[in-house]
Scaffold this active site. Structure first.
Site, PDB file in Angstrom:
ATOM      1  N   VAL A  13      16.407   8.477  13.933  1.00  0.00           N
ATOM      2  CA  VAL A  13      16.724   9.165  15.193  1.00  0.00           C
ATOM      3  C   VAL A  13      17.144   8.157  16.264  1.00  0.00           C
ATOM      4  O   VAL A  13      18.158   8.334  16.956  1.00  0.00           O
ATOM      5  CB  VAL A  13      15.514   9.999  15.679  1.00  0.00           C
ATOM      6  CG1 VAL A  13      15.795  10.617  17.043  1.00  0.00           C
ATOM      7  CG2 VAL A  13      15.169  11.078  14.668  1.00  0.00           C
ATOM      8  N   LYS A  17       4.311  22.347   8.406  1.00  0.00           N
ATOM      9  CA  LYS A  17       4.567  20.924   8.183  1.00  0.00           C
ATOM     10  C   LYS A  17       3.732  20.487   6.997  1.00  0.00           C
ATOM     11  O   LYS A  17       2.625  20.993   6.771  1.00  0.00           O
ATOM     12  CB  LYS A  17       4.130  20.122   9.421  1.00  0.00           C
ATOM     13  CG  LYS A  17       4.759  18.757   9.527  1.00  0.00           C
ATOM     14  CD  LYS A  17       6.093  18.779  10.248  1.00  0.00           C
ATOM     15  CE  LYS A  17       6.701  17.417  10.327  1.00  0.00           C
ATOM     16  NZ  LYS A  17       7.940  17.399  11.097  1.00  0.00           N
TER      17      LYS A  17
HETATM   18  P1  NAD Z   1      12.048   6.700  10.872  1.00  0.00           P
HETATM   19  O1  NAD Z   1      10.963   6.491   9.894  1.00  0.00           O
HETATM   20  O2  NAD Z   1      13.467   6.590  10.424  1.00  0.00           O
HETATM   21  O3  NAD Z   1      11.866   5.736  12.129  1.00  0.00           O
HETATM   22  C1  NAD Z   1      10.662   5.565  12.781  1.00  0.00           C
HETATM   23  C2  NAD Z   1      10.642   4.126  13.244  1.00  0.00           C
HETATM   24  O4  NAD Z   1       9.550   3.941  14.138  1.00  0.00           O
HETATM   25  C3  NAD Z   1      10.459   3.124  12.108  1.00  0.00           C
HETATM   26  O5  NAD Z   1      11.499   2.170  12.157  1.00  0.00           O
HETATM   27  C4  NAD Z   1       9.094   2.490  12.391  1.00  0.00           C
HETATM   28  O6  NAD Z   1       9.016   1.137  11.994  1.00  0.00           O
HETATM   29  C5  NAD Z   1       9.011   2.642  13.900  1.00  0.00           C
HETATM   30  N1  NAD Z   1       7.675   2.569  14.472  1.00  0.00           N
HETATM   31  C6  NAD Z   1       6.511   3.063  14.008  1.00  0.00           C
HETATM   32  N2  NAD Z   1       5.513   2.805  14.866  1.00  0.00           N
HETATM   33  C7  NAD Z   1       6.066   2.117  15.910  1.00  0.00           C
HETATM   34  C8  NAD Z   1       5.565   1.586  17.109  1.00  0.00           C
HETATM   35  N3  NAD Z   1       4.269   1.675  17.433  1.00  0.00           N
HETATM   36  N4  NAD Z   1       6.409   0.947  17.952  1.00  0.00           N
HETATM   37  C9  NAD Z   1       7.717   0.848  17.648  1.00  0.00           C
HETATM   38  N5  NAD Z   1       8.255   1.346  16.518  1.00  0.00           N
HETATM   39  C10 NAD Z   1       7.447   1.979  15.659  1.00  0.00           C
HETATM   40  O7  NAD Z   1      11.766   8.155  11.506  1.00  0.00           O
HETATM   41  P2  NAD Z   1      12.764   9.080  12.293  1.00  0.00           P
HETATM   42  O8  NAD Z   1      13.279  10.124  11.351  1.00  0.00           O
HETATM   43  O9  NAD Z   1      13.686   8.271  13.109  1.00  0.00           O
HETATM   44  O10 NAD Z   1      11.733   9.849  13.262  1.00  0.00           O
HETATM   45  C11 NAD Z   1      11.265   9.255  14.463  1.00  0.00           C
HETATM   46  C12 NAD Z   1      10.444  10.286  15.227  1.00  0.00           C
HETATM   47  O11 NAD Z   1      11.245  11.435  15.498  1.00  0.00           O
HETATM   48  C13 NAD Z   1       9.204  10.801  14.485  1.00  0.00           C
HETATM   49  O12 NAD Z   1       8.184  11.077  15.412  1.00  0.00           O
HETATM   50  C14 NAD Z   1       9.689  12.103  13.866  1.00  0.00           C
HETATM   51  O13 NAD Z   1       8.632  12.986  13.591  1.00  0.00           O
HETATM   52  C15 NAD Z   1      10.592  12.598  14.970  1.00  0.00           C
HETATM   53  N6  NAD Z   1      11.594  13.540  14.535  1.00  0.00           N
HETATM   54  C16 NAD Z   1      12.484  13.197  13.568  1.00  0.00           C
HETATM   55  C17 NAD Z   1      13.459  14.127  13.191  1.00  0.00           C
HETATM   56  C18 NAD Z   1      14.508  13.779  12.170  1.00  0.00           C
HETATM   57  O14 NAD Z   1      15.456  14.576  12.019  1.00  0.00           O
HETATM   58  N7  NAD Z   1      14.446  12.654  11.489  1.00  0.00           N
HETATM   59  C19 NAD Z   1      13.483  15.400  13.777  1.00  0.00           C
HETATM   60  C20 NAD Z   1      12.569  15.701  14.782  1.00  0.00           C
HETATM   61  C21 NAD Z   1      11.618  14.763  15.153  1.00  0.00           C
END
Ligand code: NAD
Length: 349
Positions: free
Chosen positions: A186, A81
């Site tokens: 997600v 990562k």
């Molecule tokens: P993203 O940046 O699109 O969305 C994350 C959202 O979480 C943002 O809208 C942000 O404002 C919000 N957020 C942050 N802190 C918060 C809190 N305390 N309370 C409520 N909302 C909060 O990211 P994503 O790609 O949707 O990823 C979300 C999670 O899933 C992360 O942990 C990421 O590591 C994990 N993940 C993502 C993928 C992927 O394909 N995008 C794959 C595996 C895991």
């Protein structure tokens, strides 16, 4: 855990690279946890950390999670990562992305990057100018690639359905209440799939406008970020950041199921035991959220088409069932069962 450096989250990581480019202001860490099963695959996070030590902790934990995730998804990838430390203005310039691409290139394919929180497909295009060791790129004509988010969402949705079947004995989400933490990439896909099946969705995001936008799209309800974890719901789906399941938050949970896409949801390994002791069914995060890396892996290795991606994502609920069955047979919590399985797969069991 093996901690010769005194870092709590050091787990015999194979390599740690600290990248610093004064000219463009790039500050990044690349953590390679394991290449036992193949090149270390895992996205790059762009985030503003209060302290560089927090960025290191994130890189160490996330890269170990990627080793486990890739192994449990049956992918020929190790785990790695990268984190880019955003400055206070959160500026992300093409120069920074190029410098990051050069740093990745110097690792000669031992690490392959892609999107994570704060990084987009257009960022991957910039990185690609400097290195071939990147995926999550745009595609044409039905080829596999693009934003991994929707694939992660699909896997999480299928995982939620499996958890509902196991814990509530129901084959559909129709009429069930899902509490969603986050309204990003997600979470959006999870909400859309679940709402299409008739689920009622409550959404919290620190970005109120995003929460409102998603709630409008799925006929859901916006709730406060301090309310979501304690909401009475059939499923709590954490889809924001990690370490949200702590001794304190677990004690206040009012849900029989935790199944969401966020990485590293448990603040400590003991928290998996705490959920189990409360009779809450937990879907280990790195198992349920593997859809995106499945797509990235098949794109990068050019090893299949969209159907192959779908089939592999459909393996996620099957793997979860194996974990929950072993948990029921052994009385060990699902997170520990999954860790144990993953460690064996990467030759560390
Ligand atoms: P993203 O940046 O699109 O969305 C994350 C959202 O979480 C943002 O809208 C942000 O404002 C919000 N957020 C942050 N802190 C918060 C809190 N305390 N309370 C409520 N909302 C909060 O990211 P994503 O790609 O949707 O990823 C979300 C999670 O899933 C992360 O942990 C990421 O590591 C994990 N993940 C993502 C993928 C992927 O394909 N995008 C794959 C595996 C895991």
């Amino acid at each position: 855990m093996n901690t010769p450096w005194g870092f709590e989250d050091f787990d015999a990581h194979e390599n740690l690279h600290f990248v610093w480019n004064e000219e463009c202001g790039l500050k990044a860490i690349v953590a390679i946890h394991s290449t036992h099963l193949g090149p270390a695959g895992g996205g790059c996070r762009f985030w503003q950390y209060a302290d560089p030590a927090d960025a290191l902790t994130d890189a160490l934990r996330l890269s170990r999670g990627m080793s486990y995730k890739n192994a449990m998804a049956g992918l020929p990838l190790g785990g790695g990562k990268a984190v880019i430390l955003a400055n206070s203005q959160r500026e992300k310039t093409p120069e920074m992305l190029h410098a990051f691409g050069k740093a990745i290139d110097q690792l000669c394919g031992r690490y392959v990057t892609a999107e994570d929180v704060g990084m987009s497909v257009s960022d991957m295009i910039e990185i690609r100018r400097q290195t071939p060791f990147v995926a999550g790129l745009p595609v044409e004509g039905g080829e596999v690639g693009g934003d991994p988010g929707p694939h992660t969402s699909l896997g999480v949705f299928l995982g939620i359905k499996a958890a509902v079947r196991r814990a509530l004995g129901k084959d559909s989400l129709n009429g069930l209440h899902i509490a969603l933490q986050g309204a990003g990439s997600v979470a959006t896909g999870v909400a859309v799939h679940a709402a299409a099946e008739g689920a009622r969705i409550s959404i919290a995001d620190v970005d109120q406008a995003k929460a409102r936008h998603l709630a409008d799209a799925v006929n859901g309800t916006v709730v406060g970020t301090d309310e979501i974890l304690g909401l009475e719901a059939d499923v709590l789906s954490p889809c924001a950041l990690g370490a949200i399941l702590t001794e304190e938050t677990i004690a206040a949970l009012k849900t029989p199921i935790i199944a969401g896409g966020a990485n590293n949801q448990l603040a400590t390994p003991e928290d998996g035991g705490r959920l189990h002791a409360r009779g809450i069914l937990y879907a280990p995060d790195y198992v349920i959220n593997a859809g995106g890396i499945i797509n990235v892996c098949i794109e990068y290795l050019r090893s299949g088409d969209a159907r192959a991606v779908r089939e592999k994502i459909e393996g996620i609920p099957v793997r979860l069932e194996q974990i929950w069955s072993e948990s029921a047979e052994t009385s060990r919590d699902p997170a520990s069962v999954a860790d144990f399985m993953a460690q064996r797969l990467i030759g560390r069991g």
